[in-house]
Design an enzyme around this catalytic site. Structure first.
Site, PDB file in Angstrom:
ATOM      1  N   HIS A  87       0.821  -1.210   0.000  1.00 52.13           N
ATOM      2  CA  HIS A  87       0.000   0.000   0.000  1.00 52.13           C
ATOM      3  C   HIS A  87       0.855   1.260   0.000  1.00 52.13           C
ATOM      4  O   HIS A  87       0.412   2.306  -0.457  1.00 52.13           O
ATOM      5  CB  HIS A  87      -0.911   0.031   1.234  1.00 52.13           C
ATOM      6  N   HIS A 112       5.525   7.675   5.799  1.00 44.49           N
ATOM      7  CA  HIS A 112       5.285   6.917   4.571  1.00 44.49           C
ATOM      8  C   HIS A 112       4.835   7.885   3.477  1.00 44.49           C
ATOM      9  O   HIS A 112       4.678   9.085   3.723  1.00 44.49           O
ATOM     10  CB  HIS A 112       4.232   5.825   4.810  1.00 44.49           C
ATOM     11  N   HIS A 114       2.634   8.816  -0.430  1.00 44.51           N
ATOM     12  CA  HIS A 114       1.529   8.610  -1.356  1.00 44.51           C
ATOM     13  C   HIS A 114       1.823   9.363  -2.652  1.00 44.51           C
ATOM     14  O   HIS A 114       2.314  10.492  -2.632  1.00 44.51           O
ATOM     15  CB  HIS A 114       0.214   9.135  -0.764  1.00 44.51           C
ATOM     16  N   THR A 198      -6.114   7.934   6.318  1.00 44.99           N
ATOM     17  CA  THR A 198      -6.544   7.889   4.921  1.00 44.99           C
ATOM     18  C   THR A 198      -6.611   6.474   4.375  1.00 44.99           C
ATOM     19  O   THR A 198      -6.841   6.277   3.185  1.00 44.99           O
ATOM     20  CB  THR A 198      -5.600   8.733   4.028  1.00 44.99           C
ATOM     21  N   THR A 199      -6.394   5.500   5.228  1.00 47.02           N
ATOM     22  CA  THR A 199      -6.481   4.088   4.854  1.00 47.02           C
ATOM     23  C   THR A 199      -7.339   3.358   5.885  1.00 47.02           C
ATOM     24  O   THR A 199      -7.475   3.826   7.021  1.00 47.02           O
ATOM     25  CB  THR A 199      -5.085   3.442   4.809  1.00 47.02           C
TER      26      THR A 199
END
Length: 247
Positions: A87, A112, A114, A198-199
Site C-alpha cells: 500500500h 510513509h 503517497h 486515509t487508509t
C-alpha cells in the site's frame, strides 16, 4: 492492573492499529476495483468509519484565519527500518523523536508516502506526499503532511530511496538511519484540520497539520516510488462538510 500498565497497553494497541492500517500487507483492501476506496466501508465492519463525516484527505481551501501556535518539533535520526506493504513504502522510527502541540507530546512512529498527493491545497495536487504519523501517550493520533514538487533531487530521501523495497512484504534494516527533521521544509508554517486515517480502518479524531511549504523531489525519485507501487496509492478527496480549516 496498574494505571501505567493500562496506558502502556493502550499505546501499544494503538500503535499496532496504526501499523495495521498503514503497514500491513495482509489487509484486504486496495486502491482499485472492488477493494478500492469506494467500497472500503463495506469490506468489513471494522472499516465503518470510512463512511464517516470527518474523513481525510480533503481539498484545503476556504480557510479561517487563526493564531496557530508553532509546532515544537524534536526529531532526531531514528528511521531504522524500511518496508513495502503493498500500500505504501514506510520508514519505521525508533523511540525518541516527537512533536509538541496543544501542550501535548506526540511521538513519531513512522513516515510513509503517497503518489500522487492525497490532500490538495486550494485545488492543487502534488506528485508526492509524505505523512509523519504520531501518537500521544493515550493513543491519540496526529499526522504531519508534507507535499513534494518535481524539481531537484531530494538528498534527505536518498538513503531511504536507495533501499526502497521492490516487492510487497519486503523490509530491511536501514543502512543509514533516516532523519525526518531533514525532510521537513525550512518554514514550519502549516494548515490545520481534524480528520481521519486515509487508509482502512479510516479512524477519525486525527489531528492533521499540512505544511504550507512544499519541498522538491526529482522526477527520477518520484518515478521510482510510482514504479514500486505499480499504481496510484492516493485515496480520493473526501467531503469537508462543516469542518473548519485553519491557517
Amino acid at each position: 492492573m496498574s494505571k501505567s500498565l493500562i496506558l502502556a497497553l493502550s499505546l501499544l494497541t494503538t500503535t499496532l492499529s496504526v501499523s495495521s492500517a498503514l503497514a500491513s500487507s495482509g489487509s484486504h483492501w486496495g486502491y482499485e476495483g472492488k477493494m478500492g476506496p469506494a467500497n472500503w466501508a463495506q469490506l468489513t465492519p471494522e472499516n465503518g468509519a470510512c463512511a464517516g463525516k470527518n474523513q481525510s484527505p480533503i481539498n484545503l481551501t476556504g480557510f479561517i484565519e487563526s493564531d496557530l501556535k508553532a509546532i515544537d518539533f524534536s526529531y532526531r535520526a531514528g528511521g531504522n527500518e524500511i518496508l513495502n506493504n503493498g500500500h505504501t513504502v514506510q520508514v519505521n522510527y525508533a523511540k525518541g523523536s516527537s512533536m509538541k502541540i496543544d501542550n501535548i507530546q506526540f511521538n513519531l512512529l513512522q513516515f510513509h508516502f503517497h503518489a500522487p498527493s492525497e490532500n490538495h491545497i486550494m485545488g492543487k495536487s502534488y506528485p508526492l506526499e509524505a505523512h509523519f504519523v504520531h501518537a500521544d501517550k493515550e493513543g491519540n493520533l496526529a499526522v504531519v503532511a508534507l507535499m513534494f514538487e518535481e524539481g531537484k533531487e531530494n538528498s534527505a530521501l536518498a538513503g531511504a530511496w536507495s533501499q526502497m523495497p521492490a516487492h510487497a512484504g519486503d523490509k530491511s534494516v536501514m543502512k543509514t538511519t533516516a532523519d525526518a527533521n531533514k525532510i521537513l521544509p525550512a518554514s514550519k508554517d502549516y494548515y490545520r484540520f481534524n480528520g481521519s486515517l486515509t487508509t482502512p480502518p479510516c479512524s477519525e479524531g486525527v489531528r492533521w497539520f499540512v505544511m504550507k511549504e512544499a519541498v522538491s523531489a526529482s522526477k527520477e525519485q518520484i518515478h521510482a516510488f510510482e514504479k514500486v507501487m505499480h499504481h496510484g496509492n492516493n485515496r480520493p478527496i473526501q467531503a469537508t462538510n462543516a469542518r473548519p480549516l485553519l491557517k
